[in-house]
Design a protein around this motif. Structure first.
Motif, PDB file in Angstrom:
ATOM      1  N   ASP A   1       4.516   5.899   6.817  1.00  0.00           N
ATOM      2  CA  ASP A   1       4.182   5.377   5.493  1.00  0.00           C
ATOM      3  C   ASP A   1       5.437   5.155   4.652  1.00  0.00           C
ATOM      4  OD1 ASP A   1       1.486   5.311   5.969  1.00  0.00           O
ATOM      5  OD2 ASP A   1       0.982   7.070   4.770  1.00  0.00           O
TER       6      ASP A   1
ATOM      7  N   LYS B   1       0.814  -1.217   0.000  1.00  0.00           N
ATOM      8  CA  LYS B   1       0.000   0.000   0.000  1.00  0.00           C
ATOM      9  C   LYS B   1       0.844   1.262   0.000  1.00  0.00           C
ATOM     10  CE  LYS B   1      -0.634   0.333   5.030  1.00  0.00           C
ATOM     11  NZ  LYS B   1      -1.640   0.413   6.115  1.00  0.00           N
ATOM     12  N   ASN B   2       2.142   1.148   0.302  1.00  0.00           N
ATOM     13  CA  ASN B   2       3.003   2.330   0.308  1.00  0.00           C
ATOM     14  C   ASN B   2       3.995   2.340  -0.857  1.00  0.00           C
ATOM     15  OD1 ASN B   2       2.788   1.728   3.708  1.00  0.00           O
ATOM     16  ND2 ASN B   2       1.986   3.621   2.821  1.00  0.00           N
TER      17      ASN B   2
ATOM     18  N   ARG C   1       7.422   2.239   5.996  1.00  0.00           N
ATOM     19  CA  ARG C   1       6.800   0.960   5.646  1.00  0.00           C
ATOM     20  C   ARG C   1       7.138   0.550   4.218  1.00  0.00           C
ATOM     21  NH1 ARG C   1       0.936   2.333   8.277  1.00  0.00           N
ATOM     22  NH2 ARG C   1       1.284   1.431  10.361  1.00  0.00           N
TER      23      ARG C   1
ATOM     24  N   VAL D   1      -2.378   8.891   2.177  1.00  0.00           N
ATOM     25  CA  VAL D   1      -1.447   7.762   2.209  1.00  0.00           C
ATOM     26  C   VAL D   1      -0.249   8.075   1.326  1.00  0.00           C
ATOM     27  CG1 VAL D   1      -1.119   5.316   1.696  1.00  0.00           C
ATOM     28  CG2 VAL D   1      -3.286   6.110   2.658  1.00  0.00           C
ATOM     29  N   CYS D   2       0.948   7.901   1.869  1.00  0.00           N
ATOM     30  CA  CYS D   2       2.172   8.140   1.105  1.00  0.00           C
ATOM     31  C   CYS D   2       2.619   6.873   0.399  1.00  0.00           C
ATOM     32  CB  CYS D   2       3.293   8.615   2.030  1.00  0.00           C
ATOM     33  SG  CYS D   2       3.073  10.279   2.671  1.00  0.00           S
ATOM     34  N   LYS D   3       3.021   7.025  -0.863  1.00  0.00           N
ATOM     35  CA  LYS D   3       3.490   5.890  -1.661  1.00  0.00           C
ATOM     36  C   LYS D   3       4.792   6.270  -2.356  1.00  0.00           C
ATOM     37  CE  LYS D   3      -1.029   3.804  -2.540  1.00  0.00           C
ATOM     38  NZ  LYS D   3      -1.722   2.866  -3.443  1.00  0.00           N
TER      39      LYS D   3
ATOM     40  N   LYS E   1       2.797  10.372  10.683  1.00  0.00           N
ATOM     41  CA  LYS E   1       2.037   9.475   9.823  1.00  0.00           C
ATOM     42  C   LYS E   1       2.701   9.330   8.460  1.00  0.00           C
ATOM     43  CE  LYS E   1      -1.480   8.013   7.120  1.00  0.00           C
ATOM     44  NZ  LYS E   1      -1.415   7.854   5.647  1.00  0.00           N
ATOM     45  N   PHE E   2       3.105  10.455   7.858  1.00  0.00           N
ATOM     46  CA  PHE E   2       3.793  10.420   6.566  1.00  0.00           C
ATOM     47  C   PHE E   2       5.100   9.636   6.683  1.00  0.00           C
ATOM     48  CE2 PHE E   2       1.806  14.649   4.938  1.00  0.00           C
ATOM     49  CZ  PHE E   2       0.633  13.959   4.622  1.00  0.00           C
TER      50      PHE E   2
END
Length: 334
Positions: A174, A117-118, A177, A204-206, A170-171
């Motif tokens: 992400d 997801k990241n 992860r 959400v960071c990717k 939070k960032f």
């Protein structure tokens, strides 16, 4: 244009490509999870059909390309593919270094088989490009999920919304992860920076843009797939600036510079590029951590200590991505 990578490098050892595969060297797949997009799967053996991305782009299903941005080796567009909104990256031919542009395309696919997801998901990629005016300088095309319309750099420097501690954390989690998952598969991103972190509409960071990535073999040696090293000098680990061996810890250094930017919302360095490079290597120059945001709160003090370890000049003194993630999670639970 022939690939610098052996065809069998991206395929199972017991598989030999058929004439249906085209110019890219990886079998088709039926896309798994997280999307409504189902790319038609050819009649390969079931073991091959279960692969996670496609080496054939169905050009008649790709429509409405709108420019989103450009970089050193290509341009990114917004488009529709099988009625799903996607991002399309066209890797352009570099006239000064043709090998580097080809290597950048293949490096983009180092993580194409991964699903997390990241990480920005790769849908399809090929070097078999239609011969027309729009593709005159295009040596390879990659179709990816459209993970978001903003990157972390735009949020740090252009967003009026404050980056409070909880949002920074939070960032950071992400990103960590995504790195932990990459490193668990022996892949180094090697260009971690805010501009290469896409932020979705839900926050959400990717990690994106794998054009500088490298694959580490099980022996610990670097894969010969990519011989050039790019990346952004402000975020590049000092051992890479000195031309020393590449390890996964280089990403941890780049993460630290990115975390500093999240907290300080300033550029890490200003001034002459060569002077900065020399100071980073010879005098351990790092972004300042003596401001109020690093000293007045427990969060700032904890981040200061973490940054100091993550951007240590010695890779052996930096935490692994796994330990980094554990520490960030502990900070979040406090």
């Amino acid at each position: 244009m022939p690939s610098p990578i052996p065809v069998t490098r991206l395929l199972p050892r017991d598989f030999r490509p058929s004439v249906e595969l085209g110019a890219c060297s990886s079998p088709l797949f039926k896309n798994a999870g997280g999307s409504t997009l189902l790319v038609p799967t050819p009649t390969f053996r079931s073991k091959i059909a279960s692969r996670l991305w496609a080496s054939v782009i169905h050009w008649n299903e790709l429509h409405c390309l709108e420019p989103l941005g450009s970089g050193g080796f290509g341009s990114v567009y917004k488009g529709q593919y099988f009625d799903e909104t996607v991002a399309v990256k066209k890797v352009k031919r570099c006239t000064k270094n043709k090998l580097a542009s080809r290597q950048s395309f293949w490096a983009e696919l180092n993580a194409a088989h991964l699903r997390h997801k990241n990480l920005v998901r790769v849908i399809a990629a090929t070097t078999n490009i239609p011969d027309n005016r729009d593709n005159a300088d295009n040596i390879g095309t990659i179709i990816m999920e459209l993970a978001g319309t903003r990157n972390l750099q735009q949020i740090i420097y252009g967003d009026v919304e404050p980056l409070v501690e909880s949002r920074c954390l939070k960032f950071s989690i992400d990103i960590a992860r995504g790195l932990q998952y990459l490193h668990a598969h022996s892949i180094g991103h090697l260009d971690v920076k805010p501009a290469n972190v896409i932020v979705s509409d839900t926050g959400v960071c990717k990690l994106a843009d794998f054009g500088c990535s490298l694959k580490l073999e099980q022996s610990g040696d670097l894969s010969p797939l990519t011989t050039h090293l790019g990346g952004t000098y402000t975020h590049r680990a000092p051992e890479l600036l000195k031309g020393e061996d590449v390890t996964l810890k280089a990403d941890v250094y780049s993460f630290a510079i990115t975390l500093w930017q999240l907290i300080a919302r300033e550029l890490p360095y200003t001034g002459d590029r060569q002077q900065i490079l020399y100071a980073v290597v010879a005098y351990n120059l790092r972004p300042p951590v003596n401001g109020d945001r690093f000293g007045k709160s427990t969060f700032g003090q904890t981040c200061k200590a973490l940054l100091t370890r993550c951007w240590n000049a010695s890779p052996n003194q930096r935490p692994t991505a796994e330990k980094l993630l554990a520490e960030l999670n502990m900070m979040q639970s406090c």
